[in-house]
Write a protein that holds these residues in place. Structure first.
Motif, PDB file in Angstrom:
ATOM      1  N   GLY A 125      59.502  85.860  79.591  1.00  0.00           N
ATOM      2  CA  GLY A 125      59.181  84.856  78.151  1.00  0.00           C
ATOM      3  C   GLY A 125      59.988  84.588  77.263  1.00  0.00           C
ATOM      4  O   GLY A 125      60.948  85.870  77.024  1.00  0.00           O
ATOM      5  N   GLU A 149      60.767  90.329  77.132  1.00  0.00           N
ATOM      6  CA  GLU A 149      62.454  89.777  77.759  1.00  0.00           C
ATOM      7  C   GLU A 149      61.800  88.931  78.900  1.00  0.00           C
ATOM      8  O   GLU A 149      60.971  88.822  79.207  1.00  0.00           O
ATOM      9  CB  GLU A 149      61.911  91.029  78.174  1.00  0.00           C
ATOM     10  CG  GLU A 149      63.707  91.237  79.595  1.00  0.00           C
ATOM     11  CD  GLU A 149      65.127  90.938  78.803  1.00  0.00           C
ATOM     12  OE1 GLU A 149      65.649  91.542  77.853  1.00  0.00           O
ATOM     13  OE2 GLU A 149      65.833  90.067  79.112  1.00  0.00           O
ATOM     14  N   SER A 187      65.001 101.711  74.964  1.00  0.00           N
ATOM     15  CA  SER A 187      64.084 101.433  73.455  1.00  0.00           C
ATOM     16  C   SER A 187      63.162 101.594  73.500  1.00  0.00           C
ATOM     17  O   SER A 187      62.514 102.384  72.782  1.00  0.00           O
ATOM     18  CB  SER A 187      65.101 100.767  72.473  1.00  0.00           C
ATOM     19  OG  SER A 187      64.556  99.451  73.177  1.00  0.00           O
ATOM     20  N   LYS A 191      65.373  91.796  84.897  1.00  0.00           N
ATOM     21  CA  LYS A 191      65.414  92.803  84.076  1.00  0.00           C
ATOM     22  C   LYS A 191      64.054  93.158  83.709  1.00  0.00           C
ATOM     23  O   LYS A 191      63.620  94.087  83.017  1.00  0.00           O
ATOM     24  CB  LYS A 191      66.263  92.608  82.559  1.00  0.00           C
ATOM     25  CG  LYS A 191      67.891  92.153  82.448  1.00  0.00           C
ATOM     26  CD  LYS A 191      67.985  92.105  81.644  1.00  0.00           C
ATOM     27  CE  LYS A 191      69.780  92.509  81.341  1.00  0.00           C
ATOM     28  NZ  LYS A 191      70.299  92.706  79.743  1.00  0.00           N
ATOM     29  N   PRO A 211      72.766  96.785  80.963  1.00  0.00           N
ATOM     30  CA  PRO A 211      71.504  97.450  80.345  1.00  0.00           C
ATOM     31  C   PRO A 211      71.601  97.257  78.363  1.00  0.00           C
ATOM     32  O   PRO A 211      71.173  96.572  78.222  1.00  0.00           O
ATOM     33  CB  PRO A 211      71.858  98.829  80.350  1.00  0.00           C
ATOM     34  CG  PRO A 211      73.490  98.801  81.463  1.00  0.00           C
ATOM     35  CD  PRO A 211      73.660  97.562  81.757  1.00  0.00           C
ATOM     36  N   LEU A 260      67.975  84.531  66.785  1.00  0.00           N
ATOM     37  CA  LEU A 260      66.460  84.229  66.317  1.00  0.00           C
ATOM     38  C   LEU A 260      65.863  85.468  65.809  1.00  0.00           C
ATOM     39  O   LEU A 260      64.395  85.277  65.508  1.00  0.00           O
ATOM     40  CB  LEU A 260      65.977  84.543  67.873  1.00  0.00           C
ATOM     41  CG  LEU A 260      66.324  83.546  68.683  1.00  0.00           C
ATOM     42  CD1 LEU A 260      65.994  83.517  70.415  1.00  0.00           C
ATOM     43  CD2 LEU A 260      66.592  82.200  68.427  1.00  0.00           C
TER      44      LEU A 260
HETATM   45  C1  LIG Z   1      70.612  94.178  73.248  1.00  0.00           C
HETATM   46  S1  LIG Z   1      69.186  93.941  75.256  1.00  0.00           S
HETATM   47  C2  LIG Z   1      68.169  95.129  74.291  1.00  0.00           C
HETATM   48  C3  LIG Z   1      68.531  96.077  74.634  1.00  0.00           C
HETATM   49  C4  LIG Z   1      67.057  97.515  74.504  1.00  0.00           C
HETATM   50  N1  LIG Z   1      66.888  97.426  73.131  1.00  0.00           N
HETATM   51  C5  LIG Z   1      67.861  98.757  75.606  1.00  0.00           C
HETATM   52  O1  LIG Z   1      67.482  99.375  74.058  1.00  0.00           O
HETATM   53  O2  LIG Z   1      67.274  98.617  76.180  1.00  0.00           O
HETATM   54  C6  LIG Z   1      68.705  92.094  74.599  1.00  0.00           C
HETATM   55  C7  LIG Z   1      67.609  91.916  75.407  1.00  0.00           C
HETATM   56  O3  LIG Z   1      67.159  90.855  75.143  1.00  0.00           O
HETATM   57  C8  LIG Z   1      66.863  90.096  76.105  1.00  0.00           C
HETATM   58  N2  LIG Z   1      66.358  88.982  75.128  1.00  0.00           N
HETATM   59  C9  LIG Z   1      67.278  87.729  74.694  1.00  0.00           C
HETATM   60  N3  LIG Z   1      67.113  87.298  73.110  1.00  0.00           N
HETATM   61  C10 LIG Z   1      65.488  86.874  73.521  1.00  0.00           C
HETATM   62  C11 LIG Z   1      64.460  85.937  73.892  1.00  0.00           C
HETATM   63  N4  LIG Z   1      64.258  85.167  73.383  1.00  0.00           N
HETATM   64  N5  LIG Z   1      63.250  86.344  74.528  1.00  0.00           N
HETATM   65  C12 LIG Z   1      63.049  87.587  75.379  1.00  0.00           C
HETATM   66  N6  LIG Z   1      63.511  87.820  75.615  1.00  0.00           N
HETATM   67  C13 LIG Z   1      65.171  87.821  74.517  1.00  0.00           C
HETATM   68  C14 LIG Z   1      67.857  90.161  76.580  1.00  0.00           C
HETATM   69  O4  LIG Z   1      67.803  88.897  78.376  1.00  0.00           O
HETATM   70  C15 LIG Z   1      68.734  91.216  76.678  1.00  0.00           C
HETATM   71  O5  LIG Z   1      68.587  92.134  77.664  1.00  0.00           O
END
Ligand SMILES: C[S@@+](CC[C@H](N)C(=O)[O-])C[C@H]1O[C@@H](n2cnc3c(N)ncnc32)[C@H](O)[C@@H]1O
Length: 221
Positions: A140, A113, A93, A118, A60, A165
């Motif tokens: 994407g 995402e 979130s 996910k 998660p 990023l």
């Molecule tokens: C730290 S988790 C997010 C947790 C979420 N905010 C929560 O509280 O449940 C980071 C997520 O961002 C996604 N992610 C990371 N870089 C990404 C990108 N460039 N574009 C889309 N999704 C991205 C990852 O696959 C991951 O599921």
């Protein structure tokens, strides 16, 4: 009114936080497999982030309950109607921010995402929590999905995807931030470039670190 306390949403969040707690050891194990140099490279890379998040597709990686409540409070107190989120994961979130939109009288939350499984789990959780009418999940890489069709006046942003990023995602959103918009960046310490950008007064933000690992920035008008 506090939709976070609504039994339907509260039970989904209780389950998600229990799952997050149960996976904490797996997260530690995944990170411990990497040397400190690899950890730093993984957390700061602007190009090689995908491999890590693919390995973590069943984890998660959610915000804490405290951070979730804080997101709700900030979105409520700023009367946010338009929210953009970078990094949905399973939707913890997202659900907090959507609950605030509900209690603000409605609105729109765009979240991003790139892991398909996910996205599916987040959709199901958002549906189960009764928030589907408020949330648009863009599947994407956010560098592409946030490059077009942004809401015209964004009230609040949560940055919680690949840390390297953060500057690029902020640059995409910046033209559409309304004066007074809030930008929260989780684990922002991993992006010195991001912190320099929001902490340099001439760039148009007032910015402070708080709660240990969150950077809160106000877009000045
Ligand atoms: C730290 S988790 C997010 C947790 C979420 N905010 C929560 O509280 O449940 C980071 C997520 O961002 C996604 N992610 C990371 N870089 C990404 C990108 N460039 N574009 C889309 N999704 C991205 C990852 O696959 C991951 O599921």
């Amino acid at each position: 009114m506090n939709t976070l306390a609504d039994p339907r949403l509260a039970s989904v969040l209780d389950r998600l936080f229990a799952e997050a707690a149960a996976s904490a050891a797996a997260v530690r194990h995944e990170v411990a497999r990497l040397s400190p140099e690899e950890q730093a490279a993984m957390m700061t890379s602007k190009t090689d982030y995908r491999a890590f998040y693919m390995r973590a597709k069943d984890l998660p990686l959610a915000v804490s309950r405290e951070t979730g409540t804080l997101l709700y409070m900030l979105a409520r107190s700023s009367r946010a109607r338009t929210v953009v989120e970078f990094g949905t994961s399973f939707g913890v979130s997202t659900l907090h921010l959507a609950a605030a939109l509900r209690d603000n009288g409605g609105g729109r939350l765009v979240t991003c995402e790139f892991e398909p499984t996910k996205v599916a789990r987040a959709r199901s959780n958002i549906e189960a929590g009764g928030m589907a009418d408020l949330v648009e999940i863009r599947e994407g890489d956010a560098l592409e999905t946030l490059a077009r069709h942004l809401p015209p006046a964004i009230d609040l942003v949560l940055l919680d995807g690949a840390k390297g990023l953060y500057p690029a995602i902020l640059a995409l959103l910046e033209p559409n931030l309304r004066p007074g918009a809030l930008v929260l960046a989780d684990n922002a310490d991993w992006s010195a470039e991001y912190l320099a950008r929001v902490r340099t007064p001439s760039n148009g933000y007032l910015s402070v670190p708080f709660a240990g690992d969150v950077e809160l920035s106000l877009r000045l008008g």
